[in-house]
Design a protein around this motif. Structure first.
Motif, PDB file in Angstrom:
ATOM      1  N   MET A   1       0.850  -1.127   0.051  1.00 56.29           N
ATOM      2  CA  MET A   1       0.116  -0.003   0.101  1.00 56.29           C
ATOM      3  C   MET A   1       1.102   1.173   0.046  1.00 56.29           C
ATOM      4  N   GLU A   2       0.590   2.248  -0.641  1.00 53.95           N
ATOM      5  CA  GLU A   2       1.277   3.426  -1.067  1.00 53.95           C
ATOM      6  C   GLU A   2       0.798   4.263   0.157  1.00 53.95           C
ATOM      7  N   ARG A   3       1.594   5.323   0.553  1.00 61.89           N
ATOM      8  CA  ARG A   3       1.086   6.372   1.325  1.00 61.89           C
ATOM      9  C   ARG A   3       0.483   7.585   0.578  1.00 61.89           C
ATOM     10  N   TYR A   4      -0.765   7.970   0.955  1.00 64.71           N
ATOM     11  CA  TYR A   4      -1.642   8.888   0.232  1.00 64.71           C
ATOM     12  C   TYR A   4      -0.791  10.256   0.721  1.00 64.71           C
ATOM     13  N   ALA A   5      -0.360  11.148  -0.266  1.00 69.23           N
ATOM     14  CA  ALA A   5       0.321  12.315   0.166  1.00 69.23           C
ATOM     15  C   ALA A   5      -0.544  13.224   0.706  1.00 69.23           C
ATOM     16  N   ASN A   6      -1.958  13.279   0.732  1.00 65.61           N
ATOM     17  CA  ASN A   6      -2.825  14.292   1.405  1.00 65.61           C
ATOM     18  C   ASN A   6      -2.436  15.688   1.124  1.00 65.61           C
ATOM     19  N   LEU A   7      -2.256  16.029   0.215  1.00 64.51           N
ATOM     20  CA  LEU A   7      -1.595  17.772  -0.208  1.00 64.51           C
ATOM     21  C   LEU A   7      -2.684  18.610   0.276  1.00 64.51           C
ATOM     22  N   GLY A   8      -4.039  18.292   0.381  1.00 65.32           N
ATOM     23  CA  GLY A   8      -4.914  19.355   0.959  1.00 65.32           C
ATOM     24  C   GLY A   8      -5.003  19.224   2.585  1.00 65.32           C
ATOM     25  N   GLY A   9      -4.482  18.195   3.014  1.00 62.53           N
ATOM     26  CA  GLY A   9      -4.099  18.238   4.750  1.00 62.53           C
ATOM     27  C   GLY A   9      -5.562  17.893   5.322  1.00 62.53           C
ATOM     28  N   ASP A  10      -6.433  17.596   4.560  1.00 64.49           N
ATOM     29  CA  ASP A  10      -7.881  17.197   5.506  1.00 64.49           C
ATOM     30  C   ASP A  10      -8.467  15.820   5.108  1.00 64.49           C
ATOM     31  N   SER A  11      -7.734  14.738   4.335  1.00 62.87           N
ATOM     32  CA  SER A  11      -8.377  13.601   3.844  1.00 62.87           C
ATOM     33  C   SER A  11      -8.504  12.726   4.731  1.00 62.87           C
ATOM     34  N   GLY A  12      -9.606  12.020   4.431  1.00 60.86           N
ATOM     35  CA  GLY A  12      -9.547  10.632   5.038  1.00 60.86           C
ATOM     36  C   GLY A  12      -8.929   9.551   4.618  1.00 60.86           C
ATOM     37  N   VAL A  13      -8.500   9.530   3.668  1.00 58.67           N
ATOM     38  CA  VAL A  13      -7.402   8.733   2.765  1.00 58.67           C
ATOM     39  C   VAL A  13      -6.088   8.650   3.421  1.00 58.67           C
ATOM     40  N   VAL A  14      -5.530   7.398   3.665  1.00 59.35           N
ATOM     41  CA  VAL A  14      -4.227   7.418   4.452  1.00 59.35           C
ATOM     42  C   VAL A  14      -3.273   6.624   3.109  1.00 59.35           C
ATOM     43  N   GLY A  15      -4.063   5.748   2.478  1.00 62.38           N
ATOM     44  CA  GLY A  15      -3.298   4.950   1.695  1.00 62.38           C
ATOM     45  C   GLY A  15      -4.013   4.304   0.391  1.00 62.38           C
ATOM     46  N   TYR A  16      -3.333   3.764  -0.710  1.00 63.46           N
ATOM     47  CA  TYR A  16      -3.973   3.291  -1.666  1.00 63.46           C
ATOM     48  C   TYR A  16      -3.132   2.070  -2.376  1.00 63.46           C
ATOM     49  N   GLU A  17      -3.577   1.215  -3.318  1.00 64.33           N
ATOM     50  CA  GLU A  17      -2.982   0.261  -4.037  1.00 64.33           C
ATOM     51  C   GLU A  17      -3.672   0.476  -5.251  1.00 64.33           C
ATOM     52  N   ILE A  18      -2.720   0.430  -6.665  1.00 60.65           N
ATOM     53  CA  ILE A  18      -3.359   0.649  -7.997  1.00 60.65           C
ATOM     54  C   ILE A  18      -2.928  -0.669  -8.608  1.00 60.65           C
ATOM     55  N   GLY A  19      -4.087  -1.252  -9.211  1.00 58.46           N
ATOM     56  CA  GLY A  19      -3.888  -2.485 -10.210  1.00 58.46           C
ATOM     57  C   GLY A  19      -4.427  -2.035 -11.284  1.00 58.46           C
ATOM     58  N   ASP A  20      -4.460  -3.144 -12.404  1.00 60.76           N
ATOM     59  CA  ASP A  20      -4.597  -2.770 -13.776  1.00 60.76           C
ATOM     60  C   ASP A  20      -6.298  -2.051 -13.794  1.00 60.76           C
ATOM     61  N   ASP A  21      -7.129  -2.901 -12.998  1.00 56.74           N
ATOM     62  CA  ASP A  21      -8.569  -2.703 -12.955  1.00 56.74           C
ATOM     63  C   ASP A  21      -9.060  -2.437 -11.723  1.00 56.74           C
ATOM     64  N   PHE A  22      -8.149  -1.881 -10.968  1.00 56.93           N
ATOM     65  CA  PHE A  22      -8.840  -1.706  -9.472  1.00 56.93           C
ATOM     66  C   PHE A  22      -8.057  -0.683  -8.556  1.00 56.93           C
ATOM     67  N   VAL A  23      -8.768  -0.069  -7.784  1.00 61.55           N
ATOM     68  CA  VAL A  23      -7.807   0.724  -6.711  1.00 61.55           C
ATOM     69  C   VAL A  23      -8.373   0.342  -5.240  1.00 61.55           C
ATOM     70  N   ARG A  24      -7.441   0.130  -4.215  1.00 64.87           N
ATOM     71  CA  ARG A  24      -7.755  -0.337  -2.993  1.00 64.87           C
ATOM     72  C   ARG A  24      -7.409   0.907  -2.357  1.00 64.87           C
ATOM     73  N   ILE A  25      -8.390   1.174  -1.397  1.00 62.95           N
ATOM     74  CA  ILE A  25      -8.265   2.331  -0.659  1.00 62.95           C
ATOM     75  C   ILE A  25      -8.317   2.231   0.946  1.00 62.95           C
ATOM     76  N   GLN A  26      -7.334   2.609   1.571  1.00 61.49           N
ATOM     77  CA  GLN A  26      -7.421   2.648   2.998  1.00 61.49           C
ATOM     78  C   GLN A  26      -7.593   4.011   3.611  1.00 61.49           C
ATOM     79  N   PHE A  27      -8.608   3.968   4.600  1.00 61.49           N
ATOM     80  CA  PHE A  27      -9.046   5.335   5.092  1.00 61.49           C
ATOM     81  C   PHE A  27      -8.452   5.340   6.515  1.00 61.49           C
ATOM     82  N   SER A  28      -8.439   6.639   7.280  1.00 59.38           N
ATOM     83  CA  SER A  28      -7.932   6.988   8.466  1.00 59.38           C
ATOM     84  C   SER A  28      -8.508   6.053   9.682  1.00 59.38           C
ATOM     85  N   ASP A  29      -9.707   5.415   9.441  1.00 59.54           N
ATOM     86  CA  ASP A  29     -10.120   4.631  10.496  1.00 59.54           C
ATOM     87  C   ASP A  29      -9.479   3.106  10.282  1.00 59.54           C
ATOM     88  N   GLY A  30      -8.595   2.971   9.372  1.00 58.79           N
ATOM     89  CA  GLY A  30      -8.232   1.560   9.226  1.00 58.79           C
ATOM     90  C   GLY A  30      -8.892   0.764   8.225  1.00 58.79           C
TER      91      GLY A  30
END
Length: 75
Positions: A1-30
């Motif tokens: 899982m890659e760390r999400y940069a959160n340049l806006g500073g207020d995102s609930g997203v903390v990480g992501y993983e990219i595949g050919d036909d998907f995106v896996r998203i990790q939120f701050s609540d785990g």
């Protein structure tokens, strides 16, 4: 899982993983959600990939366009 940069500073997203036909998203609540071409549409997934890599706007996009269009909640 890659760390999400959160340049806006207020995102609930903390990480992501990219595949050919998907995106896996990790939120701050785990929680981790899998979004796929089949569940959310190819155009939405490609936009989510761009936003994830850019580090800004992903949480807002999810809330506006694909909130419940995930294939499964993993955690």
């Amino acid at each position: 899982m890659e760390r999400y940069a959160n340049l806006g500073g207020d995102s609930g997203v903390v990480g992501y993983e990219i595949g050919d036909d998907f995106v896996r998203i990790q939120f701050s609540d785990g929680s981790i959600y899998l979004y796929t071409y089949a569940s959310a549409g190819a155009n939405n997934i490609e936009q989510m990939k761009r936003l994830a890599q850019n580090g800004q706007g992903l949480n807002a996009f999810i809330n506006r366009h694909v909130r419940k269009a995930y294939a499964r909640k993993e955690r």
